[in-house]
Scaffold this motif. Structure first.
Motif, PDB file in Angstrom:
ATOM      1  N   LEU A  18    -109.384  72.328  42.435  1.00 10.21           N
ATOM      2  CA  LEU A  18    -110.538  72.777  42.974  1.00 10.21           C
ATOM      3  C   LEU A  18    -111.512  73.726  41.260  1.00 10.21           C
ATOM      4  CD1 LEU A  18    -113.491  72.563  44.404  1.00 10.21           C
ATOM      5  CD2 LEU A  18    -112.694  74.833  45.357  1.00 10.21           C
ATOM      6  N   HIS A  19    -110.165  74.898  41.228  1.00 16.21           N
ATOM      7  CA  HIS A  19    -110.555  75.653  40.298  1.00 16.21           C
ATOM      8  C   HIS A  19    -110.559  75.384  38.613  1.00 16.21           C
ATOM      9  CE1 HIS A  19    -109.186  78.533  37.282  1.00 16.21           C
ATOM     10  NE2 HIS A  19    -108.399  77.827  36.482  1.00 16.21           N
ATOM     11  N   LYS A  20    -109.916  73.913  38.603  1.00 18.46           N
ATOM     12  CA  LYS A  20    -110.420  73.110  37.352  1.00 18.46           C
ATOM     13  C   LYS A  20    -111.687  72.416  37.388  1.00 18.46           C
ATOM     14  CE  LYS A  20    -106.191  71.733  34.144  1.00 18.46           C
ATOM     15  NZ  LYS A  20    -105.179  71.302  34.349  1.00 18.46           N
ATOM     16  N   ILE A  24    -114.167  73.361  38.744  1.00 16.40           N
ATOM     17  CA  ILE A  24    -115.548  74.842  38.629  1.00 16.40           C
ATOM     18  C   ILE A  24    -115.465  75.019  36.903  1.00 16.40           C
ATOM     19  CG2 ILE A  24    -115.815  76.937  39.306  1.00 16.40           C
ATOM     20  CD1 ILE A  24    -114.530  76.830  41.683  1.00 16.40           C
ATOM     21  N   GLU A  25    -114.337  75.587  36.418  1.00 18.47           N
ATOM     22  CA  GLU A  25    -114.671  75.154  34.924  1.00 18.47           C
ATOM     23  C   GLU A  25    -115.052  74.444  34.235  1.00 18.47           C
ATOM     24  OE1 GLU A  25    -111.240  77.309  34.021  1.00 18.47           O
ATOM     25  OE2 GLU A  25    -109.866  75.718  33.100  1.00 18.47           O
ATOM     26  N   ARG A  26    -115.173  73.325  34.987  1.00 16.00           N
ATOM     27  CA  ARG A  26    -115.689  72.284  33.834  1.00 16.00           C
ATOM     28  C   ARG A  26    -117.087  71.595  34.180  1.00 16.00           C
ATOM     29  NH1 ARG A  26    -111.641  68.031  35.297  1.00 16.00           N
ATOM     30  NH2 ARG A  26    -109.937  68.939  35.780  1.00 16.00           N
ATOM     31  N   GLU A  80    -113.563  77.199  25.050  1.00 12.39           N
ATOM     32  CA  GLU A  80    -113.709  76.667  26.726  1.00 12.39           C
ATOM     33  C   GLU A  80    -113.814  77.634  27.525  1.00 12.39           C
ATOM     34  OE1 GLU A  80    -109.544  74.429  26.812  1.00 12.39           O
ATOM     35  OE2 GLU A  80    -109.800  73.537  25.226  1.00 12.39           O
ATOM     36  N   ALA A  81    -114.314  77.047  28.685  1.00 16.00           N
ATOM     37  CA  ALA A  81    -114.662  78.435  29.612  1.00 16.00           C
ATOM     38  C   ALA A  81    -113.635  78.489  30.677  1.00 16.00           C
ATOM     39  CB  ALA A  81    -115.835  78.263  31.129  1.00 16.00           C
ATOM     40  N   HIS A  82    -113.549  79.775  31.454  1.00 15.88           N
ATOM     41  CA  HIS A  82    -111.825  79.036  31.740  1.00 15.88           C
ATOM     42  C   HIS A  82    -112.511  80.464  33.260  1.00 15.88           C
ATOM     43  CE1 HIS A  82    -107.819  79.859  33.887  1.00 15.88           C
ATOM     44  NE2 HIS A  82    -108.091  81.643  33.282  1.00 15.88           N
ATOM     45  N   HIS A  83    -112.339  80.025  33.779  1.00 18.18           N
ATOM     46  CA  HIS A  83    -112.430  80.942  35.705  1.00 18.18           C
ATOM     47  C   HIS A  83    -111.159  81.436  35.995  1.00 18.18           C
ATOM     48  CE1 HIS A  83    -113.255  80.553  40.272  1.00 18.18           C
ATOM     49  NE2 HIS A  83    -114.818  81.191  39.401  1.00 18.18           N
ATOM     50  N   ILE A  84    -111.774  83.146  36.388  1.00 14.33           N
ATOM     51  CA  ILE A  84    -110.497  84.198  36.393  1.00 14.33           C
ATOM     52  C   ILE A  84    -110.506  84.847  37.990  1.00 14.33           C
ATOM     53  CG2 ILE A  84    -110.845  84.544  34.019  1.00 14.33           C
ATOM     54  CD1 ILE A  84    -112.723  87.188  34.919  1.00 14.33           C
ATOM     55  N   CYS A 136    -105.170  78.849  23.769  1.00 11.99           N
ATOM     56  CA  CYS A 136    -105.078  79.975  24.925  1.00 11.99           C
ATOM     57  C   CYS A 136    -105.288  79.616  26.382  1.00 11.99           C
ATOM     58  CB  CYS A 136    -106.017  81.271  24.509  1.00 11.99           C
ATOM     59  SG  CYS A 136    -105.059  82.596  23.316  1.00 11.99           S
ATOM     60  N   HIS A 137    -105.838  78.945  26.398  1.00  7.39           N
ATOM     61  CA  HIS A 137    -106.105  78.389  27.683  1.00  7.39           C
ATOM     62  C   HIS A 137    -105.026  77.333  28.532  1.00  7.39           C
ATOM     63  CE1 HIS A 137    -110.146  76.058  30.449  1.00  7.39           C
ATOM     64  NE2 HIS A 137    -109.030  77.330  31.073  1.00  7.39           N
ATOM     65  N   ARG A 138    -104.727  76.583  27.771  1.00  6.27           N
ATOM     66  CA  ARG A 138    -103.381  75.830  27.645  1.00  6.27           C
ATOM     67  C   ARG A 138    -102.377  76.746  28.178  1.00  6.27           C
ATOM     68  NH1 ARG A 138    -102.064  70.019  26.832  1.00  6.27           N
ATOM     69  NH2 ARG A 138    -104.169  69.554  27.411  1.00  6.27           N
ATOM     70  N   VAL A 185    -102.387  79.476  29.631  1.00  4.80           N
ATOM     71  CA  VAL A 185    -102.626  80.981  30.950  1.00  4.80           C
ATOM     72  C   VAL A 185    -102.517  79.415  31.666  1.00  4.80           C
ATOM     73  CG1 VAL A 185    -104.855  80.966  32.300  1.00  4.80           C
ATOM     74  CG2 VAL A 185    -104.887  82.361  29.659  1.00  4.80           C
ATOM     75  N   HIS A 186    -102.846  77.811  32.181  1.00  3.21           N
ATOM     76  CA  HIS A 186    -102.515  77.336  32.919  1.00  3.21           C
ATOM     77  C   HIS A 186    -101.529  76.916  33.040  1.00  3.21           C
ATOM     78  CE1 HIS A 186    -106.603  75.883  34.177  1.00  3.21           C
ATOM     79  NE2 HIS A 186    -106.732  77.314  33.864  1.00  3.21           N
ATOM     80  N   ARG A 187    -100.282  77.284  31.986  1.00  2.40           N
ATOM     81  CA  ARG A 187     -99.298  75.716  31.962  1.00  2.40           C
ATOM     82  C   ARG A 187     -98.214  76.255  33.125  1.00  2.40           C
ATOM     83  NH1 ARG A 187     -94.307  75.852  27.579  1.00  2.40           N
ATOM     84  NH2 ARG A 187     -94.042  73.515  28.268  1.00  2.40           N
TER      85      ARG A 187
END
Ligand SMILES: [Zn+2]
Ligand SMILES: [Zn+2]
Length: 329
Positions: free
Chosen positions: A232-234, A236-238, A274-278, A305-307, A309-311
């Protein structure tokens, strides 16, 4: 006007005004004046959509929208009033959404969790109805524990238009009201709020997506709820609206490493980020509305950095990532 008044007005008058008009225009040239600017058409498009919005806005995601349609170029056989959550649908043609579908000849209205038929029609042509029925059955099973009290049987319409066939096939769960015998406003609103909760639960559970049942690549022992919160987080940011606004507010330079796409790639990199939901994943609760606080709940990151953070599907916060970087910024 309240929601009950709106449902009453449309369900009891649409047949004598619009459906008769459709029948009449088959034997004589069209008179656009019958439709354009007609009081009933305007009620459906404007006041009704606003009344519906006021009823659902409370307790919903702030990106929820409503729309009413009496038809595009002429009266439609099935006029409707719909509510869209941006995580499931951007409009009547796609995804799944909550909708009031008016069965004009019977002066009835179906409150329905239904599906957009456009992409199904494009892909499956004359088999579209079968596919919609299959999809409806799958989604119905996914929410059977939270949709008690709603009807799961197929809805019907008092005419055989192709639209009616598709809506009947796309119906997941809902309730039918008779226009002349509507329950009180409180009950109508309670049904709507309940169906909205079923809708949000279906969104949390991935709608038609069954990928959350794949084993977690990191091999960690995540629960199904945790995997769903992460997915859901993904989503939301997409969400295009949220991501566009986040970029406007937070700019186009990576908040972790300060990478600037425009500086590196010139015009081609302009306005890319890229937008990231924190917000922590634990704040995403099944069935609860997703609030979009663009300023406080979002940041922007470059693709690397986005990758990171999500790794491993294991979110870390941007400050922690920044500390891990070898190249200090
Ligand atoms: Zn970066
Ligand atoms: Zn992210």
């Amino acid at each position: 006007m309240n929601l009950r008044d709106v449902l009453h007005a449309i369900s009891t008058t649409y047949h004598s005004i619009a459906i008769r008009d459709i029948a009449a225009t088959k034997s004589r040239p069209k008179e656009p004046g019958n439709y354009v600017g007609h009081q009933l058409a305007s009620l459906i498009r404007n006041e009704a959509a606003e009344v519906l919005y006021d009823c659902v806005a409370l307790g919903q995601s702030n990106f929820t929208t409503t729309k009413g349609s009496p038809g595009q170029d002429d009266w439609a056989y099935v006029p409707w009033l719909a509510v869209y959550d941006p995580l499931a649908s951007a409009g009547a043609m796609h995804g799944y959404y909550v909708v009031y579908l008016f069965d004009a000849p019977r002066k009835a209205v179906h409150l329905s969790l239904n599906q957009g038929t456009y992409s199904v029609q494009q892909e499956f042509k004359f088999r579209a109805t079968e596919v919609l029925l299959d999809r409806a059955a799958l989604m119905r099973r996914k929410i059977s524990d939270v949709s008690t009290g709603f009807d799961t049987t197929r809805i019907t319409f008092g005419h055989n238009s192709s639209l009616a066939t598709n809506y009947a096939a796309g119906h997941i769960v809902g309730r039918t009201y008779e226009g002349e015998n509507l329950p009180g406003l409180g009950e109508i609103e309670a049904d709507l709020q309940h169906l909205m909760k079923v809708y949000r639960t279906l969104i949390f559970r991935g709608g038609l997506d069954f990928e959350d049942q794949k084993p977690d690549p990191a091999g960690s022992k995540k629960t199904l709820t945790e995997v769903r919160a992460y997915r859901l987080h993904k989503r939301i940011e997409r969400n295009p609206k949220a991501s566009k606004e986040a970029k406007k507010v937070h700019g186009y330079v990576c908040k972790c490493c300060e990478f600037d796409f425009a500086e590196e790639y010139g015009d081609r990199g302009k306005h890319y980020i890229e937008a990231h939901h924190i917000k922590p994943l634990s704040s995403l609760i099944e069935g609860a509305p997703v609030e979009y606080d663009i300023k406080n709940d979002f940041t922007v990151l470059c693709s690397n950095c986005h990758r990171m953070v999500h790794r491993h599907n294991d979110l870390i916060d941007v400050v922690t990532l920044k500390k891990k970087m070898k190249r200090r910024v």
